[in-house]
Design a protein around this motif. Structure first.
Motif, PDB file in Angstrom:
ATOM      1  N   THR A 103     -13.024  -0.152   0.134  1.00 58.41           N
ATOM      2  CA  THR A 103     -12.096  -0.331  -1.205  1.00 58.41           C
ATOM      3  C   THR A 103     -10.652  -0.092  -0.948  1.00 58.41           C
ATOM      4  O   THR A 103     -10.062  -0.384  -2.031  1.00 58.41           O
ATOM      5  CB  THR A 103     -12.552   0.471  -2.569  1.00 58.41           C
ATOM      6  OG1 THR A 103     -12.359   1.977  -2.182  1.00 58.41           O
ATOM      7  CG2 THR A 103     -13.872   0.249  -2.898  1.00 58.41           C
ATOM      8  N   SER A 104     -10.322  -0.049   0.309  1.00 55.23           N
ATOM      9  CA  SER A 104      -8.846   0.128   0.483  1.00 55.23           C
ATOM     10  C   SER A 104      -8.172  -1.159   0.803  1.00 55.23           C
ATOM     11  O   SER A 104      -8.664  -1.933   1.197  1.00 55.23           O
ATOM     12  CB  SER A 104      -8.608   0.638   1.836  1.00 55.23           C
ATOM     13  OG  SER A 104      -9.205   2.136   1.974  1.00 55.23           O
ATOM     14  N   ILE A 164      -9.311  10.483  -1.033  1.00 52.70           N
ATOM     15  CA  ILE A 164      -9.334   9.781   0.131  1.00 52.70           C
ATOM     16  C   ILE A 164     -10.184   8.460  -0.334  1.00 52.70           C
ATOM     17  O   ILE A 164     -11.562   8.694  -0.725  1.00 52.70           O
ATOM     18  CB  ILE A 164      -9.697  10.392   1.324  1.00 52.70           C
ATOM     19  CG1 ILE A 164      -8.970  11.793   1.497  1.00 52.70           C
ATOM     20  CG2 ILE A 164     -10.129   9.543   2.650  1.00 52.70           C
ATOM     21  CD1 ILE A 164      -9.402  12.506   2.437  1.00 52.70           C
ATOM     22  N   ARG A 165      -9.749   7.406  -0.227  1.00 58.85           N
ATOM     23  CA  ARG A 165     -10.463   6.308  -0.704  1.00 58.85           C
ATOM     24  C   ARG A 165     -11.391   5.843   0.232  1.00 58.85           C
ATOM     25  O   ARG A 165     -11.022   5.807   1.477  1.00 58.85           O
ATOM     26  CB  ARG A 165      -9.557   4.991  -0.848  1.00 58.85           C
ATOM     27  CG  ARG A 165      -8.625   5.276  -1.985  1.00 58.85           C
ATOM     28  CD  ARG A 165      -7.492   4.410  -2.259  1.00 58.85           C
ATOM     29  NE  ARG A 165      -8.143   2.994  -2.495  1.00 58.85           N
ATOM     30  CZ  ARG A 165      -7.572   1.775  -2.244  1.00 58.85           C
ATOM     31  NH1 ARG A 165      -6.606   1.688  -1.719  1.00 58.85           N
ATOM     32  NH2 ARG A 165      -8.227   0.678  -2.908  1.00 58.85           N
ATOM     33  N   SER A 166     -12.710   5.021  -0.204  1.00 58.71           N
ATOM     34  CA  SER A 166     -13.340   4.420   0.609  1.00 58.71           C
ATOM     35  C   SER A 166     -12.803   3.092   1.501  1.00 58.71           C
ATOM     36  O   SER A 166     -12.025   2.448   0.936  1.00 58.71           O
ATOM     37  CB  SER A 166     -14.613   3.985   0.027  1.00 58.71           C
ATOM     38  OG  SER A 166     -15.466   3.101   0.719  1.00 58.71           O
ATOM     39  N   ALA A 167     -13.159   3.216   2.778  1.00 63.56           N
ATOM     40  CA  ALA A 167     -12.575   2.178   3.589  1.00 63.56           C
ATOM     41  C   ALA A 167     -12.942   0.644   2.808  1.00 63.56           C
ATOM     42  O   ALA A 167     -12.047  -0.448   2.917  1.00 63.56           O
ATOM     43  CB  ALA A 167     -13.004   2.102   4.730  1.00 63.56           C
ATOM     44  N   SER A 174       0.751  -1.182   0.077  1.00 68.40           N
ATOM     45  CA  SER A 174      -0.106   0.138   0.075  1.00 68.40           C
ATOM     46  C   SER A 174       1.025   1.285   0.036  1.00 68.40           C
ATOM     47  O   SER A 174       0.220   2.478  -0.306  1.00 68.40           O
ATOM     48  CB  SER A 174      -1.074  -0.323   1.148  1.00 68.40           C
ATOM     49  OG  SER A 174      -0.205  -0.087   2.476  1.00 68.40           O
ATOM     50  N   HIS A 234      -2.369   3.605  -1.373  1.00 64.91           N
ATOM     51  CA  HIS A 234      -2.628   3.863   0.100  1.00 64.91           C
ATOM     52  C   HIS A 234      -3.862   4.421   0.018  1.00 64.91           C
ATOM     53  O   HIS A 234      -4.639   4.848  -1.055  1.00 64.91           O
ATOM     54  CB  HIS A 234      -1.566   4.980   0.226  1.00 64.91           C
ATOM     55  CG  HIS A 234      -1.350   5.468   1.597  1.00 64.91           C
ATOM     56  ND1 HIS A 234      -2.301   6.168   2.263  1.00 64.91           N
ATOM     57  CD2 HIS A 234      -0.520   4.775   2.608  1.00 64.91           C
ATOM     58  CE1 HIS A 234      -1.998   6.358   3.513  1.00 64.91           C
ATOM     59  NE2 HIS A 234      -0.751   5.409   3.743  1.00 64.91           N
ATOM     60  N   ARG A 235      -4.663   4.586   1.108  1.00 62.99           N
ATOM     61  CA  ARG A 235      -5.942   5.056   1.219  1.00 62.99           C
ATOM     62  C   ARG A 235      -6.144   6.518   0.870  1.00 62.99           C
ATOM     63  O   ARG A 235      -7.069   6.993   0.427  1.00 62.99           O
ATOM     64  CB  ARG A 235      -6.648   4.956   2.731  1.00 62.99           C
ATOM     65  CG  ARG A 235      -7.916   5.234   2.777  1.00 62.99           C
ATOM     66  CD  ARG A 235      -8.585   4.719   4.024  1.00 62.99           C
ATOM     67  NE  ARG A 235     -10.046   5.201   3.886  1.00 62.99           N
ATOM     68  CZ  ARG A 235     -10.571   6.034   4.699  1.00 62.99           C
ATOM     69  NH1 ARG A 235      -9.803   6.725   5.491  1.00 62.99           N
ATOM     70  NH2 ARG A 235     -12.034   6.234   4.676  1.00 62.99           N
ATOM     71  N   ILE A 236      -4.963   7.177   1.244  1.00 63.91           N
ATOM     72  CA  ILE A 236      -4.985   8.730   0.648  1.00 63.91           C
ATOM     73  C   ILE A 236      -3.925   8.769  -0.448  1.00 63.91           C
ATOM     74  O   ILE A 236      -2.695   8.423  -0.143  1.00 63.91           O
ATOM     75  CB  ILE A 236      -4.675   9.590   2.067  1.00 63.91           C
ATOM     76  CG1 ILE A 236      -5.741   9.592   2.925  1.00 63.91           C
ATOM     77  CG2 ILE A 236      -4.545  11.004   1.393  1.00 63.91           C
ATOM     78  CD1 ILE A 236      -5.413  10.418   4.107  1.00 63.91           C
ATOM     79  N   GLU A 237      -4.127   9.373  -1.552  1.00 58.81           N
ATOM     80  CA  GLU A 237      -3.307   9.568  -2.641  1.00 58.81           C
ATOM     81  C   GLU A 237      -3.309  11.093  -2.815  1.00 58.81           C
ATOM     82  O   GLU A 237      -4.102  11.762  -2.588  1.00 58.81           O
ATOM     83  CB  GLU A 237      -3.690   8.907  -4.064  1.00 58.81           C
ATOM     84  CG  GLU A 237      -3.571   7.398  -3.789  1.00 58.81           C
ATOM     85  CD  GLU A 237      -2.220   6.892  -3.846  1.00 58.81           C
ATOM     86  OE1 GLU A 237      -1.357   7.449  -4.458  1.00 58.81           O
ATOM     87  OE2 GLU A 237      -2.251   5.882  -3.190  1.00 58.81           O
ATOM     88  N   ASP A 285     -14.407   8.538  -0.816  1.00 59.64           N
ATOM     89  CA  ASP A 285     -15.114   9.105  -0.066  1.00 59.64           C
ATOM     90  C   ASP A 285     -15.130  10.737   0.029  1.00 59.64           C
ATOM     91  O   ASP A 285     -15.933  11.410   0.389  1.00 59.64           O
ATOM     92  CB  ASP A 285     -14.601   8.772   1.581  1.00 59.64           C
ATOM     93  CG  ASP A 285     -15.231   7.243   1.822  1.00 59.64           C
ATOM     94  OD1 ASP A 285     -16.215   7.017   1.161  1.00 59.64           O
ATOM     95  OD2 ASP A 285     -14.763   6.671   2.939  1.00 59.64           O
TER      96      ASP A 285
END
Length: 312
Positions: free
Chosen positions: A310-311, A305-308, A14, A101-104, A175
Motif C-alpha cells: 500500500t506504499s 511502517i506501511r505495508s509495501a 511521498s 512516506h512508507r514510514i511516518e 506492517d
C-alpha cells in the motif's frame, strides 16, 4: 569544505509530509536563512540566532533528515552545516496514498500525556533544567506548564499515558509500529544498580516489560542542561516493536501481542502507556527524557511502517 549545493531540489509526493514538518518550525527556517550565504558551525548558529546549542543541534538534525541541510566535521571537530539547495519543488500527490512516506513518525513531547498516576518522589524539569512547580508534589503533573517538561520522574509504581493520532488513512495496512523513548529508573539522587520494570501497553494490550538497570548519574548527560544538579543525568534509548509476528523490546521477543490485535482505527486515538505496575517485581519508578535532556535528541517517537503493497 563541503559545498555540495544545488540551485533546486525536486522531492516526490511521498516526501511532502516530511519536508513540510521540517519547514514548519521557526527555528529551522531561521537556520536555513542563516546558512543561505555560507556554511556555519553549530556553535556559530547558536550565537547568531541566540538559541541554545542543544536546540540548534536537534533542529539541524531534522533538516538533515529532510535533506535540506548537510553537515561534516570541521578542522576543530566542530559540526559544520550548509544548505543543500536554493529552492525546492514538491510534486503533489496524483492518487490516494501517494503523499505518504512508507514510514511516518509522530514525535510526542513528554509533557503532553493525557492522563497519569504518580507519587513522590516525583516532578518535572524544563529544557533549561529548572523545576516546574515544586518537587514531590503530584499536582504539578496537572499544571499547564507540564507541556514544557523535558524530564519527568516518579518513584514506585505509576504511569503516564499518551494519545497519538493515527496518521494513516482508511485502507492503508501497517506492517509494524515502533515506539522509542529514553528511560531509566528513579532513585533518590541516582543509583546505577536500581532495577525497575517499565512496561508498555498500546490500546490496553501488553507489548512488553523492559527492566531498567538503574538511575544513571555517573556522568553528565550529553544534552542535560548545565544548571541541572539533581542526580539523574541520562537514560537508555529503549525500543518496542509490534508486527504481525508479535512484539519485541530492543530486538528480543517480549510478548505475543500482534499489530492486528491492536485494532487500530484511523479515527480513534492510539493509547500508549508507559508504566511501572503495582505488581511489578522491581517497582523503582521511572525517569522519562525529552529532546533537551539525557543523551538522545528526541521526545517519545511512534513510527508507523506501511505495508509495501500500500506504499504509494
Amino acid at each position: 569544505m563541503n559545498e555540495n549545493k544545488q540551485e533546486m531540489l525536486r522531492f516526490p509526493s511521498s516526501r511532502i509530509v516530511e519536508i513540510a514538518k521540517a519547514l514548519s518550525g521557526d527555528v529551522r527556517v531561521r537556520i536555513l536563512e542563516a546558512l543561505g550565504d555560507k556554511p556555519m558551525s553549530v556553535g556559530q548558529l547558536a550565537d547568531a540566532l541566540g538559541v541554545a546549542q542543544p536546540t540548534i543541534s536537534i533542529n539541524v538534525q531534522m533538516l538533515e533528515q529532510a535533506d535540506l541541510v548537510l553537515s561534516w566535521q570541521g578542522a576543530n571537530r566542530e559540526k559544520i552545516c550548509s544548505v543543500t539547495c536554493r529552492s525546492i519543488v514538491l510534486e503533489l500527490p496524483a492518487k490516494p496514498g501517494d503523499g505518504l512516506h512508507r514510514i511516518e513518525e509522530i514525535h510526542m513531547p513528554i509533557g503532553m500525556y493525557a492522563t497519569c498516576s504518580v507519587q513522590p518522589t516525583c516532578g518535572m524539569a524544563n529544557r533549561d533544567g529548572a523545576i516546574i512547580g515544586s518537587s514531590d508534589d503530584p499536582r504539578v503533573f496537572y499544571m499547564a506548564e507540564r507541556t514544557d517538561a523535558a524530564l519527568l520522574w516518579f518513584s514506585g509504581a505509576g504511569f503516564v499515558e499518551y494519545y497519538f493520532a493515527n496518521p494513516m488513512p482508511p485502507g492503508v495496512q501497517l506492517d509494524e509500529i515502533v515506539l522509542r523513548a529514553e528511560l531509566c529508573s528513579e532513585a533518590a539522587g541516582s543509583c546505577e544498580e536500581w532495577p525497575s520494570d517499565i512496561s508498555l501497553t498500546i490500546n490496553d494490550l501488553p507489548i512488553g516489560t523492559w527492566t531498567s538497570p538503574g538511575d544513571f548519574g555517573d556522568r553528565k548527560g550529553k544534552l542535560t542542561p548545565e544548571r541541572w544538579r539533581s542526580g539523574t543525568e541520562y537514560g537508555m534509548l529503549t525500543e518496542w516493536r509490534v508486527n504481525r509476528q508479535g512484539s519485541s523490546i530492543n530486538g528480543s521477543g517480549s510478548s505475543r501481542s500482534t499489530i492486528d490485535e491492536l485494532a487500530l482505527s484511523f479515527n480513534q486515538p492510539i493509547r500508549v502507556r508507559l508504566e511501572v505496575k503495582t505488581d511489578a517485581v522491581n517497582r523503582n519508578g521511572m525517569n522519562l527524557f525529552g529532546s533537551a535532556f539525557g543523551d538522545h535528541p528526541q521526545d517519545i517517537v511512534l513510527s508507523f511502517i506501511r505495508s509495501a503493497e500500500t506504499s504509494g
